[in-house]
Design a protein around this motif. Structure first.
Motif, short mmCIF file in Angstrom:
data_model
loop_
_atom_site.label_atom_id
_atom_site.label_comp_id
_atom_site.label_asym_id
_atom_site.label_seq_id
_atom_site.Cartn_x
_atom_site.Cartn_y
_atom_site.Cartn_z
N GLN A 1 82.66 114.51 67.49
CA GLN A 1 81.63 113.62 68.01
C GLN A 1 82.17 112.22 68.28
OE1 GLN A 1 78.22 113.35 65.42
NE2 GLN A 1 77.22 115.12 66.35
N PHE A 2 81.53 111.52 69.24
CA PHE A 2 81.64 110.08 69.42
C PHE A 2 80.28 109.49 69.06
CE2 PHE A 2 84.60 111.07 73.22
CZ PHE A 2 85.71 111.13 72.40
N ILE B 1 87.88 110.67 60.45
CA ILE B 1 87.02 109.84 61.28
C ILE B 1 87.69 108.50 61.50
CG2 ILE B 1 84.72 108.81 61.55
CD1 ILE B 1 83.77 110.78 59.34
N LEU B 2 87.72 108.03 62.75
CA LEU B 2 88.19 106.69 63.06
C LEU B 2 86.97 105.81 63.32
CD1 LEU B 2 91.00 105.24 63.59
CD2 LEU B 2 90.29 105.29 66.00
N ARG B 3 86.98 104.62 62.74
CA ARG B 3 85.88 103.67 62.88
C ARG B 3 86.44 102.36 63.41
NH1 ARG B 3 82.52 102.92 57.55
NH2 ARG B 3 81.68 104.91 58.30
N ILE B 4 85.95 101.95 64.59
CA ILE B 4 86.33 100.69 65.21
C ILE B 4 85.12 99.77 65.16
CG2 ILE B 4 87.18 99.57 67.30
CD1 ILE B 4 88.27 102.33 68.16
N GLU B 5 85.29 98.56 64.62
CA GLU B 5 84.14 97.70 64.38
C GLU B 5 84.46 96.25 64.70
OE1 GLU B 5 81.61 98.37 60.82
OE2 GLU B 5 82.23 96.34 60.27
N GLY B 6 83.48 95.55 65.24
CA GLY B 6 83.60 94.11 65.46
C GLY B 6 82.28 93.43 65.15
N ARG B 7 82.39 92.22 64.62
CA ARG B 7 81.18 91.42 64.35
C ARG B 7 81.18 90.28 65.35
NH1 ARG B 7 79.41 87.20 60.87
NH2 ARG B 7 77.25 87.52 60.19
N ILE B 8 80.18 90.28 66.22
CA ILE B 8 80.23 89.46 67.44
C ILE B 8 78.88 88.82 67.72
CG2 ILE B 8 80.61 89.56 69.95
CD1 ILE B 8 82.39 92.05 69.40
N GLN B 9 78.92 87.58 68.18
CA GLN B 9 77.75 86.96 68.78
C GLN B 9 78.02 86.86 70.28
OE1 GLN B 9 76.63 83.05 67.35
NE2 GLN B 9 74.86 82.93 68.73
N LYS C 1 93.58 106.35 66.86
CA LYS C 1 93.13 107.73 67.05
C LYS C 1 93.01 108.36 65.67
CE LYS C 1 94.79 112.03 69.21
NZ LYS C 1 95.85 112.61 70.08
N PRO C 2 91.94 109.12 65.41
CA PRO C 2 91.84 109.74 64.08
C PRO C 2 92.79 110.92 63.94
CG PRO C 2 90.02 110.46 65.46
CD PRO C 2 90.79 109.44 66.26
N ALA C 3 93.33 111.08 62.74
CA ALA C 3 94.09 112.29 62.43
C ALA C 3 93.14 113.48 62.40
CB ALA C 3 94.80 112.14 61.09
N PHE D 1 82.01 101.85 66.66
CA PHE D 1 82.22 103.13 67.33
C PHE D 1 82.95 104.05 66.36
CE2 PHE D 1 85.31 105.85 69.55
CZ PHE D 1 84.46 106.61 70.33
N GLU D 2 82.53 105.30 66.28
CA GLU D 2 83.19 106.29 65.44
C GLU D 2 83.60 107.51 66.27
OE1 GLU D 2 81.16 105.35 61.09
OE2 GLU D 2 80.69 107.24 62.10
N TRP D 3 84.83 107.92 66.04
CA TRP D 3 85.37 109.15 66.63
C TRP D 3 85.58 110.11 65.47
CZ3 TRP D 3 90.49 108.95 69.97
CH2 TRP D 3 90.87 110.25 70.33
N ASP D 4 84.78 111.16 65.43
CA ASP D 4 84.71 112.05 64.26
C ASP D 4 85.39 113.38 64.57
OD1 ASP D 4 84.09 113.51 62.02
OD2 ASP D 4 81.98 112.93 61.99
#
Length: 434
Positions: A216-217, A110-118, A104-106, A206-209
């Motif tokens: 914003q999402f 901004i919190l950024r959740i990222e994955g590199r996926i095939q 969760k962002p303070a 995904f970013e939670w700003d």
């Protein structure tokens, strides 16, 4: 921005943290081929449902999730593979979720959740029923399983039936209908840039700003923003229910069949044409936060002397969560009775005091013990306290107890013992001190 790595390189590392950001947590899935992912980072879900939760994981999917390395394993080249195996209506696959549930962002960040996926490299009729996903669920879902969608769900990457598209979806509010149009959610989709979603790696973010007003999402694929939702699109109750709790945990899975693939196909899936054994391949998962400082990394348990929220458990038996009226708000662990337990990881340095924030509306003559154990629910008791009626289930008081001095990182179980079967205590938070 976090750099987007070249598509097609399977064993790329977690991107370096850019200036102005802090790495909160990551897993690069390094390890020997044929081994399970880190048990420090991940919980492996098994079966057709959470214990006491909705059947078929609430979506109608048909597979049985297992911990078998046939369905879930590292490949030895820095990737995780989740592989559905089966035919007809008989399938196995895998689903994992992060132990941490506090992403969760303070305020102001901004919190950024990222994955590199095939995605599974299968298309057409052979792909019918495949449902790979990278997503996040609100922490209060753990131990409750019936409070969806109010606690929030961020679908960072979803795909069905081998279609060259990525879906981004928010689930919230009530079901059916409500502000997120459940059970569909508020979503958008687009074609994967360049190479197809199935034939190459892509970066899903995904970013939670919380640095702007309204908050914003935002959803991205390979750095391209294709879905945005703002706080002012929701009523205050809906927004607070999905953002004011402890945070989110992350999930990776490949389901087979269920509401989404069936709805897109227009008929039941999988079918006799669906092929087995096409894995979703995950290169890395990482979480960053803008600014400096962050919550402790998963290898660093909550420091003693600080408050540990009861709902931040790694596992539990027999309890539920509820909204608390105690100062600070949030949730407490509730409906605790004989034989229930909560599990945490704590880093000790010789502490001899245990303080628990408890409440009880138990009937006269009903009381019990809150016990601190090491290693297992039947492990050594290093301290305990007795709790009876405090004047109500939200009438809170802090109760101290002595414990034997302990050092080092320990798996701690809070166990609850009573001579009666009735609920006898609620727990909001606790701490260890000298």
């Amino acid at each position: 921005m976090v750099p987007v790595l070249c598509i097609g390189v399977a064993n790329a590392a977690v991107p370096s943290t850019p200036s102005g950001w802090t790495l909160v947590w990551s897993d690069d899935f390094n390890g020997s081929a044929g081994t399970l992912p880190s048990s420090t980072n991940w919980i492996i879900d098994t079966g057709h449902a959470y214990p006491g939760g909705p059947a078929n994981w609430g979506t109608g999917e048909i597979q049985n999730y297992t911990s078998s390395t046939s369905n879930l394993s590292l490949d030895g080249s820095g990737n995780l593979r989740i592989t559905p195996i089966g035919s007809g209506q008989n399938w196995t696959s895998a689903r994992i979720e992060s132990r941490r549930a506090d992403f969760k962002p303070a305020s102001g960040r901004i919190l950024r959740i990222e994955g590199r996926i095939q995605m599974p490299n299968v298309t057409g009729n052979a792909a019918l029923g495949y449902w790979p996903a990278f997503w996040a669920l609100g922490a209060p879902y753990r131990g409750n399983y019936w409070n969806w969608p109010g606690i929030g769900e961020f679908d960072i990457m979803e795909n069905v039936n081998g279609i060259n598209q990525v879906w981004a979806v928010l689930h919230c509010g009530v079901s059916p209908g409500g502000p997120c149009n459940e059970t569909n959610g508020l979503g958008a989709f687009r074609t994967c840039p360049g190479s197809s979603c199935q034939s190459a790696f892509h970066t899903y973010r995904f970013e939670w700003d919380r640095s702007i007003t309204p908050n914003q999402f935002r959803w991205y694929v390979d750095g391209v923003n294709y879905h945005t939702l703002s706080q002012n699109q929701f009523d205050a109750t809906t927004w607070n229910n999905m953002t004011s709790h402890a945070g989110y945990f992350l999930l990776l899975n490949v389901a087979m069949g269920g509401g989404f693939p069936n709805g897109v196909a227009g008929f039941g899936t999988p079918t006799s044409a669906t092929v087995s054994g096409r894995p979703m391949v995950v290169d890395y998962v990482a979480v960053w936060q803008s600014g400096t400082g962050t919550t402790p990394p998963p290898s660093s348990p909550p420091p003693t002397g600080g408050v540990i929220q009861a709902e931040s458990y790694a596992a539990q038996q027999g309890t539920q969560l509820e909204t608390t009226t105690d100062s600070g708000g949030g949730q407490n662990v509730a409906y605790i009775s004989n034989g229930d337990w909560l599990r945490y990881t704590v880093n000790f340095s010789g502490e001899t005091q245990f303080n628990a924030r408890v409440a009880s509306g138990a009937a006269g003559g009903v009381s019990g013990l809150v016990q601190v154990r090491l290693g297992s629910p039947t492990g050594t008791i290093i301290g305990q306290m007795s709790v009876g009626n405090t004047g109500g289930w939200q009438s809170w008081r802090t109760v101290p107890a002595n414990i034997s001095a302990v050092s080092g990182t320990q798996t701690v179980y809070l166990t609850f013992s009573s001579g009666q079967p009735a609920d006898f205590v609620n727990l909001n938070y606790f701490s260890f001190s000298r």
